[in-house]
Design a protein around this motif. Structure first.
Motif, PDB file in Angstrom:
ATOM      1  N   VAL A  75     -21.028 -23.208  45.873  1.00 13.99           N
ATOM      2  CA  VAL A  75     -21.253 -23.634  44.489  1.00 13.99           C
ATOM      3  C   VAL A  75     -19.967 -23.470  43.695  1.00 13.99           C
ATOM      4  CG1 VAL A  75     -23.718 -23.162  44.447  1.00 13.99           C
ATOM      5  CG2 VAL A  75     -22.125 -21.320  43.917  1.00 13.99           C
ATOM      6  N   LEU A  76     -19.817 -24.344  42.690  1.00 16.35           N
ATOM      7  CA  LEU A  76     -18.670 -24.314  41.790  1.00 16.35           C
ATOM      8  C   LEU A  76     -19.211 -24.005  40.395  1.00 16.35           C
ATOM      9  CD1 LEU A  76     -15.576 -24.824  41.881  1.00 16.35           C
ATOM     10  CD2 LEU A  76     -16.056 -27.180  41.174  1.00 16.35           C
ATOM     11  N   LEU A  77     -18.917 -22.815  39.900  1.00 17.16           N
ATOM     12  CA  LEU A  77     -19.507 -22.335  38.650  1.00 17.16           C
ATOM     13  C   LEU A  77     -18.433 -22.034  37.617  1.00 17.16           C
ATOM     14  CD1 LEU A  77     -22.038 -19.721  40.120  1.00 17.16           C
ATOM     15  CD2 LEU A  77     -22.556 -22.069  39.409  1.00 17.16           C
ATOM     16  N   SER A  78     -18.868 -22.054  36.368  1.00 13.79           N
ATOM     17  CA  SER A  78     -18.112 -21.457  35.267  1.00 13.79           C
ATOM     18  C   SER A  78     -18.972 -20.339  34.698  1.00 13.79           C
ATOM     19  CB  SER A  78     -17.794 -22.481  34.178  1.00 13.79           C
ATOM     20  OG  SER A  78     -16.899 -23.465  34.651  1.00 13.79           O
ATOM     21  N   GLU A  79     -18.340 -19.294  34.184  1.00 15.66           N
ATOM     22  CA  GLU A  79     -19.102 -18.141  33.701  1.00 15.66           C
ATOM     23  C   GLU A  79     -18.675 -17.748  32.298  1.00 15.66           C
ATOM     24  OE1 GLU A  79     -18.350 -14.598  35.961  1.00 15.66           O
ATOM     25  OE2 GLU A  79     -16.200 -14.591  35.510  1.00 15.66           O
ATOM     26  N   LEU A  80     -19.612 -17.149  31.607  1.00 12.24           N
ATOM     27  CA  LEU A  80     -19.360 -16.548  30.295  1.00 12.24           C
ATOM     28  C   LEU A  80     -20.053 -15.193  30.301  1.00 12.24           C
ATOM     29  CD1 LEU A  80     -18.512 -16.829  27.201  1.00 12.24           C
ATOM     30  CD2 LEU A  80     -20.847 -17.627  26.845  1.00 12.24           C
ATOM     31  N   ILE A  81     -19.296 -14.120  30.194  1.00  9.58           N
ATOM     32  CA  ILE A  81     -19.860 -12.775  30.184  1.00  9.58           C
ATOM     33  C   ILE A  81     -19.468 -12.110  28.878  1.00  9.58           C
ATOM     34  CG2 ILE A  81     -19.854 -10.516  31.315  1.00  9.58           C
ATOM     35  CD1 ILE A  81     -19.383 -11.912  33.942  1.00  9.58           C
ATOM     36  N   VAL A  82     -20.484 -11.739  28.091  1.00 13.11           N
ATOM     37  CA  VAL A  82     -20.247 -11.206  26.748  1.00 13.11           C
ATOM     38  C   VAL A  82     -20.802  -9.787  26.659  1.00 13.11           C
ATOM     39  CG1 VAL A  82     -20.580 -11.582  24.273  1.00 13.11           C
ATOM     40  CG2 VAL A  82     -20.496 -13.542  25.831  1.00 13.11           C
ATOM     41  N   PRO A  83     -19.979  -8.809  26.296  1.00 12.79           N
ATOM     42  CA  PRO A  83     -20.485  -7.445  26.092  1.00 12.79           C
ATOM     43  C   PRO A  83     -21.506  -7.413  24.967  1.00 12.79           C
ATOM     44  CG  PRO A  83     -18.084  -7.462  26.251  1.00 12.79           C
ATOM     45  CD  PRO A  83     -18.521  -8.891  26.133  1.00 12.79           C
ATOM     46  N   ILE A  84     -22.510  -6.555  25.108  1.00 14.14           N
ATOM     47  CA  ILE A  84     -23.554  -6.452  24.091  1.00 14.14           C
ATOM     48  C   ILE A  84     -23.898  -4.991  23.860  1.00 14.14           C
ATOM     49  CG2 ILE A  84     -25.449  -6.687  25.766  1.00 14.14           C
ATOM     50  CD1 ILE A  84     -26.963  -8.286  23.608  1.00 14.14           C
ATOM     51  N   ASN A  85     -24.138  -4.656  22.586  1.00 13.26           N
ATOM     52  CA  ASN A  85     -24.596  -3.317  22.209  1.00 13.26           C
ATOM     53  C   ASN A  85     -25.488  -3.443  20.991  1.00 13.26           C
ATOM     54  OD1 ASN A  85     -22.786  -3.488  19.895  1.00 13.26           O
ATOM     55  ND2 ASN A  85     -21.117  -2.989  21.319  1.00 13.26           N
ATOM     56  N   GLU A  86     -25.944  -2.311  20.475  1.00 14.09           N
ATOM     57  CA  GLU A  86     -26.862  -2.360  19.335  1.00 14.09           C
ATOM     58  C   GLU A  86     -26.220  -3.005  18.111  1.00 14.09           C
ATOM     59  OE1 GLU A  86     -28.242   1.560  18.561  1.00 14.09           O
ATOM     60  OE2 GLU A  86     -29.391   1.731  20.436  1.00 14.09           O
ATOM     61  N   GLN A  87     -24.923  -2.826  17.968  1.00 13.55           N
ATOM     62  CA  GLN A  87     -24.255  -3.342  16.769  1.00 13.55           C
ATOM     63  C   GLN A  87     -24.083  -4.864  16.786  1.00 13.55           C
ATOM     64  OE1 GLN A  87     -23.089  -0.523  18.469  1.00 13.55           O
ATOM     65  NE2 GLN A  87     -24.206   0.706  16.947  1.00 13.55           N
ATOM     66  N   ASN A  88     -23.858  -5.451  17.965  1.00 11.13           N
ATOM     67  CA  ASN A  88     -23.567  -6.889  17.988  1.00 11.13           C
ATOM     68  C   ASN A  88     -24.677  -7.718  18.637  1.00 11.13           C
ATOM     69  OD1 ASN A  88     -23.340  -6.392  20.721  1.00 11.13           O
ATOM     70  ND2 ASN A  88     -21.301  -7.285  20.942  1.00 11.13           N
ATOM     71  N   ALA A  89     -25.833  -7.123  18.855  1.00  8.66           N
ATOM     72  CA  ALA A  89     -26.902  -7.801  19.584  1.00  8.66           C
ATOM     73  C   ALA A  89     -27.291  -9.126  18.925  1.00  8.66           C
ATOM     74  CB  ALA A  89     -28.122  -6.895  19.708  1.00  8.66           C
ATOM     75  N   GLN A  90     -27.390  -9.152  17.609  1.00 11.36           N
ATOM     76  CA  GLN A  90     -27.788 -10.383  16.921  1.00 11.36           C
ATOM     77  C   GLN A  90     -26.718 -11.462  17.053  1.00 11.36           C
ATOM     78  OE1 GLN A  90     -28.806  -9.363  12.865  1.00 11.36           O
ATOM     79  NE2 GLN A  90     -30.877  -8.702  13.438  1.00 11.36           N
ATOM     80  N   GLN A  91     -25.463 -11.071  16.914  1.00  9.76           N
ATOM     81  CA  GLN A  91     -24.377 -12.046  17.044  1.00  9.76           C
ATOM     82  C   GLN A  91     -24.314 -12.613  18.465  1.00  9.76           C
ATOM     83  OE1 GLN A  91     -24.239  -9.072  15.617  1.00  9.76           O
ATOM     84  NE2 GLN A  91     -22.657  -8.930  14.021  1.00  9.76           N
TER      85      GLN A  91
END
Length: 419
Positions: free
Chosen positions: A180-196
């Motif tokens: 497979v040929l994929l692109s990825e997006l991995i975004v850190p998440i915590n209580e402060q930025n969960a909504q964003q």
């Protein structure tokens, strides 16, 4: 089953004793040149390992022995490395009270000789002609036998494969090569930025072009792939976590997965292509990796330190030296079947070759940066093998890996002075 597995490891260690000894015959007496002895004196310490000394005489003897056995590498260098390991092993064996009997040592030496088609007396005579004292062979055999017993007692329960693992190793989990040929997006998440983060992933999920996804990955992704717009190279589907494989295969080109929860992050993947390759797919019975934890999360200081460490290490074993004198919890090294690996770690490992590192992941709610290193993958064995053979092979692979890792840990904790 335990007896069979113990025998497998026993045979493995004997093979390691004499991997090249089969080339020896009565007429092989080589004109082996003795390794020059240091001017300090024959029995002066050349190396100390904690309180144990290795003399120049022992180094010379082991180098001659390894030369006769045609062990790969420089005999002088290899002799020093192996004798240091022997001292570490002997210290550990003394702690637990393991000491092979004379009968066991003689049997081990006889087995070693038989692999050169020689009797023990013939074997020792040929070695003596090459300047090698029988005590050198005896010491070599004693350490090997004691260490085999110790490693079997300490790690056998962890190394024993399950029936399901044997099934997978025998190729009963299917075949067919898919990449497979994929692109990825991995975004850190915590209580402060969960909504964003939720708002961002909602927007990314609506994207319809490769370029738009790539732009989002470049701007927001924490993975090293952001430098390439999130684009990953072709990879075998089986390198991905088992739970992610059907999700990815269900995508059409251009489609994007729902946000996948990871520890301290969320991930999204876009399908860019899928193809079949000839031959059966490569499967793995175990993946070994190391995690070194750095305070500070994804701060500039922590990332800089992580990159500095990554630049200094060549293999997972090097991390023991980095972690020396620190809390043992700072370094975690494991060998797991793919299904047991946490999904975020498995995703990162899928992108790595052996001895490559990643600084994408965090722990402790983003407060701790993980330096992840792939130590290696153990390929599943093919069909046509008996269950006993497969079980023995899997056990041997795991015991050897566990033994090597444990020795490197002992080395990192020891005070070694080379003169």
């Amino acid at each position: 089953m335990q007896t069979i597995l113990t025998q497998a490891f026993s045979a493995s260690l004997i093979r390691s004793f004499s991997r090249t000894a089969a080339a020896m015959t009565l007429g092989f007496a080589l004109s082996t040149t003795a390794v020059p002895l240091a001017a300090q004196g024959l029995f002066s310490p050349a190396v100390t390992v904690d309180n144990a000394a290795i003399t120049y005489y022992e180094l010379n003897q082991r180098a001659l022995f390894m030369g006769v056995l045609r062990t790969p590498g420089d005999p002088e260098v290899m002799a020093r490395q192996e004798l240091i390991k022997d001292r570490l092993k002997l210290a550990e064996l003394a702690k637990v009270g393991i000491s092979p009997s004379e009968e066991e040592i003689t049997a081990g030496m006889t087995e070693l000789a038989s692999r050169a088609n020689l009797s023990l007396n013939e074997f020792l005579t040929v070695l003596k002609q090459n300047g090698i004292d029988p005590e050198t062979v005896r010491d070599f055999t004693k350490v090997g036998i004691g260490w085999r017993e110790y490693i079997g007692a300490r790690f056998l329960s962890r190394a024993r494969p399950t029936e399901a693992e044997i099934d997978r190793a025998m190729g009963q989990a299917g075949s067919g090569g898919v990449q497979v040929l994929l692109s990825e997006l991995i975004v850190p998440i915590n209580e402060q930025n969960a909504q964003q983060v939720e708002a961002l992933t909602d927007q990314v999920g609506q994207l319809t072009s490769f370029a738009a996804f790539s732009s989002a990955a470049t701007q927001y992704s924490a993975s090293d792939s952001r430098n390439n717009g999130g684009r990953l190279p072709w990879m075998n589907l089986t390198k991905l976590p088992p739970q992610l494989q059907p999700v990815v295969l269900a995508l059409d080109p251009g489609e994007i997965t729902e946000p996948l929860p990871l520890q301290g992050a969320v991930a999204m993947f876009q399908m860019r292509g899928v193809r079949e390759v000839t031959g059966s797919r490569q499967r793995y019975s175990a993946i070994e990796y190391a995690s070194y934890y750095i305070p500070g999360g994804r701060s500039a200081e922590a990332l800089a330190l992580g990159q500095e460490i990554a630049n200094r290490i060549d293999t997972c074993d090097d991390l023991y030296g980095i972690a020396k004198d620190q809390d043992p919890a700072v370094l975690d090294r494991q060998s797991l079947v793919p299904a047991e690996i946490p999904q975020d770690i498995a995703i990162e490992l899928a992108k790595l070759d052996p001895n490559e590192t990643s600084l994408t992941l965090t722990r402790n709610q983003g407060q701790t940066l993980m330096l992840l290193m792939l130590c290696g993958r153990t390929a599943e064995l093919g069909e046509g093998e008996s269950r006993e053979t497969v079980a023995n092979a899997l056990t041997q692979q795991r015991l050897e890996s566990l033994s090597s890792s444990f020795i490197e840990q002992l080395r990192a904790d020891a005070l070694i002075i080379e003169k």
